[in-house]
Design an enzyme around this catalytic site. Structure first.
Site, PDB file in Angstrom:
ATOM      1  N   LYS A 162       0.837  -1.214   0.092  1.00 54.04           N
ATOM      2  CA  LYS A 162      -0.050  -0.041  -0.061  1.00 54.04           C
ATOM      3  C   LYS A 162       0.830   1.253  -0.038  1.00 54.04           C
ATOM      4  CE  LYS A 162      -3.942  -2.155   2.228  1.00 54.04           C
ATOM      5  NZ  LYS A 162      -5.051  -1.879   3.327  1.00 54.04           N
ATOM      6  N   TYR A 187     -12.776  -2.361  -3.682  1.00 52.31           N
ATOM      7  CA  TYR A 187     -13.141  -2.314  -2.054  1.00 52.31           C
ATOM      8  C   TYR A 187     -14.798  -2.441  -1.985  1.00 52.31           C
ATOM      9  CZ  TYR A 187      -8.294  -1.956  -0.012  1.00 52.31           C
ATOM     10  OH  TYR A 187      -7.149  -2.360   0.315  1.00 52.31           O
ATOM     11  N   GLU A 236      -9.738 -11.402  -6.876  1.00 58.07           N
ATOM     12  CA  GLU A 236      -9.135 -10.077  -7.047  1.00 58.07           C
ATOM     13  C   GLU A 236      -7.698 -10.171  -7.902  1.00 58.07           C
ATOM     14  OE1 GLU A 236      -9.730  -8.948  -2.170  1.00 58.07           O
ATOM     15  OE2 GLU A 236      -7.584  -9.782  -2.871  1.00 58.07           O
TER      16      GLU A 236
END
Ligand code: CMP
Length: 135
Positions: A11, A51, A128
């Site tokens: 991230k 998300y 994903e």
């Protein structure tokens, strides 16, 4: 034991701290192979889609703002029990609750800036991976 693939994201907080190499080393030291990798900045639209399972949660807007705040490194990891193994290596979502020696305990600041994302199950991993890597 089965060979699996899982999605990992390094991230923006970890990219900004210049610790990509340290995180990749932990995957490799634990027998996970990096089989796909791409650095990119997510648009808000793409982040919201990724998300979307969290869209009703109170932290959704902060989550989208954070994940779009800088470049991320998107990875596919492969290995024996890769999904569960990666979750162990990452530690609990909240770094305050993460076990010592995990990525989040060692490198993360908060539940938002928690250094890494990892798929939480087989179906999620499939979805994903397909979301970011079309082949
Ligand atoms: P991640 O594994 O990327 O999945 C969703 C993210 O939402 C999670 O990591 C956290 O960074 C963030 N988040 C913020 N607040 C919470 C919360 N209360 N519970 C779960 N995830 C949260």
């Amino acid at each position: 034991m089965t060979t699996e693939r899982t999605l990992s994201i390094i991230k923006p907080d970890a990219v900004k701290k210049n610790i990509i190499g340290k995180i990749l080393q932990r995957f490799e030291d634990n027998g996970l192979k990096i089989v796909e990798a791409r650095m990119q900045s997510l648009t808000k639209e793409k982040a919201k889609e990724f998300y979307k399972i969290h869209s009703a949660r109170p932290f959704f807007n902060d989550l989208v703002s954070f994940i779009t705040s800088g470049p991320i490194l998107i990875l596919v990891l492969e290995g024996e029990n890769a999904i569960e193994k990666n979750r162990k290596i990452m530690g609990a979502t909240d770094p305050k609750k993460a076990e010592k020696g995990t990525i989040r305990a060692d490198f993360a600041e908060s539940i938002d800036a928690n250094a890494v994302h990892g798929s939480d199950g087989q179906d999620t991993a499939k979805g994903e991976i397909a979301f970011f890597f079309k082949n």
